[in-house]
Enzyme design. Structure first.
Site, PDB file in Angstrom:
ATOM      1  N   HIS A 134      -3.656   4.283   4.827  1.00 24.70           N
ATOM      2  CA  HIS A 134      -4.504   3.422   4.796  1.00 24.70           C
ATOM      3  C   HIS A 134      -5.957   3.713   4.577  1.00 24.70           C
ATOM      4  CE1 HIS A 134      -7.208   0.409   5.811  1.00 24.70           C
ATOM      5  NE2 HIS A 134      -8.441   1.215   6.905  1.00 24.70           N
ATOM      6  N   TYR A 167       4.742   4.965  10.764  1.00 24.06           N
ATOM      7  CA  TYR A 167       5.010   3.449  10.736  1.00 24.06           C
ATOM      8  C   TYR A 167       5.873   3.766   9.829  1.00 24.06           C
ATOM      9  CZ  TYR A 167       0.229   3.369   8.164  1.00 24.06           C
ATOM     10  OH  TYR A 167      -0.777   3.385   7.427  1.00 24.06           O
ATOM     11  N   ARG A 220       0.517  -1.286   0.035  1.00 26.29           N
ATOM     12  CA  ARG A 220      -0.048  -0.068   0.234  1.00 26.29           C
ATOM     13  C   ARG A 220       1.123   1.485   0.170  1.00 26.29           C
ATOM     14  NH1 ARG A 220      -2.042   0.539   5.366  1.00 26.29           N
ATOM     15  NH2 ARG A 220      -0.546   2.374   5.190  1.00 26.29           N
TER      16      ARG A 220
END
Length: 380
Positions: free
Chosen positions: A280, A289, A276
């Protein structure tokens, strides 16, 4: 093997036809699926690229629209175009596809007017499109409850068997179901339950798992100590892992397993290893992160750039790529124009599709809301 940079575990060899630089170099595992590419025409190969490029541009425009206040939320699909396009193009018209909420390329391929996806994210529609309308390609509505669509798909696949629409030998009749979900969904009980019923009933079904490495901010290696494709085997559902950034691998594996499912050979799971690129959803900050090293590793494996290199080896020229770029820009401009023209629906419409038949409780609630709205106007 395991990439120390990305933390992703791959089986060796994974099903892959295209190397990172776009060279046609099938892995050992890909040989089993190679014949699935034989029926593709030159136009089919070009269409794969067109689908991916337009979806990428659509995704970019929707992200921009959300940032400009035109949508409440947007789930980007950047980096997952090959997995989605290849699998969607492998399905037959009578196959029924159950998405999560990120399958924008699949919606495009199946014929959904993807402004209807915008309607959902803008909050002016409860479903977006009529999933029973043939013009929408048997593409079911987006599901935001994580993993629940795998149960819906399995139930539908059981119904195909009950109705005698599997294993007849007639390619115009035999049907299959495909359900899309992500790596985070595999931690949900719904997915395990779907595996149980699919295996027990030998459903005509393909589980298409897009492992994009992140369940929002939780990396896949924390979710599972084994490659995800192995999970379904414990329930009796055979599986394979493919390079999810290789559109040919996605097409070939999906076509083979859908054909087998329609013929009555039962369900299968495909784990498409991808990444990805970005957030998100637009409410997420992946810089908290993801590392720059991880991102660079996967950007180098961009599915569209890889496939463009392969097409050039087949003779695709600058004129073709310029044509697709122009088409994608026109698509995005039309999307923006129609998005800005969307109007809020009548408030009472939230009651219209709760049940298929009139229901006294819903009618009572609708009447109460209408009276309440009228009282507010009278108070002004």
């Amino acid at each position: 093997m395991k990439s120390e940079v990305a933390g992703v575990v791959e089986v060796s060899p994974t099903v892959r036809f295209l190397s990172v630089d776009g060279t046609f170099a099938p892995t050992e595992a890909a040989e089993e699926y190679r014949s699935q590419l034989d029926g593709l025409s030159h136009d089919d190969f070009l269409q794969f690229y067109r689908d991916m490029a337009i979806t990428r541009r659509f995704d970019e425009e929707c992200t921009n629209l959300q940032r400009q206040g035109q949508m409440g939320l947007w789930p980007p699909s950047h980096g997952q175009e090959a997995a989605q396009v290849g699998s969607a193009r492998a399905a037959r018209p009578q196959d029924v596809l159950f998405p999560s909420y990120r399958e924008h390329a699949v919606a495009l391929v199946r014929g959904v007017d993807i402004v209807d996806i915008v309607k959902v994210m803008r909050g002016v529609s409860l479903g977006g499109w009529d999933a029973t309308d043939p013009s929408n390609g048997n593409f079911r509505n987006y599901t935001l409850v994580i993993g629940s669509q795998t149960l819906h798909a399995t139930g539908y696949a059981m119904g195909l068997g009950f109705d005698g629409l599997v294993g007849t030998g007639d390619p115009t009749v035999d049907a299959a179901v495909m359900t899309y979900f992500g790596d985070g969904s595999t931690s949900q009980g719904d997915v395990s339950e779907a595996f149980v019923f699919a295996a027990s009933n030998q459903t005509s079904q393909v589980f298409f798992l897009q492992n994009n490495q992140w369940a929002i901010s939780v990396p896949v290696e924390v979710q599972s100590r084994i490659p995800l494709y192995l999970r379904s085997r414990g329930f009796g559902v055979p599986s394979v892992q493919i390079d999810g950034n290789d559109v040919l691998a996605s097409y070939a594996a999906t076509r083979k397993h859908l054909d087998e499912a329609r013929s009555g050979q039962g369900p299968a799971l495909i784990e498409a290893v991808t990444y990805r690129i970005g957030a998100h959803t637009t409410s997420d900050d992946p810089t908290r992160y993801q590392t720059l090293e991880q991102l660079a590793y996967w950007v180098e494996r961009d599915p569209i750039i890889r496939y463009a290199a392969y097409l050039r080896s087949l003779g695709a020229d600058d004129a073709f790529f310029a044509e697709v770029t122009d088409e994608a820009e026109s698509f995005a401009a039309d999307l923006r124009h129609r998005t800005l023209e969307l109007e809020a629906p009548p408030l009472a419409s939230i009651f219209d599709s709760v049940y298929s038949e009139p229901h006294p409780l819903v009618a009572e609630q609708k009447a109460w809301l209408e009276a309440y709205e009228l009282s507010m106007k009278e108070a002004i």
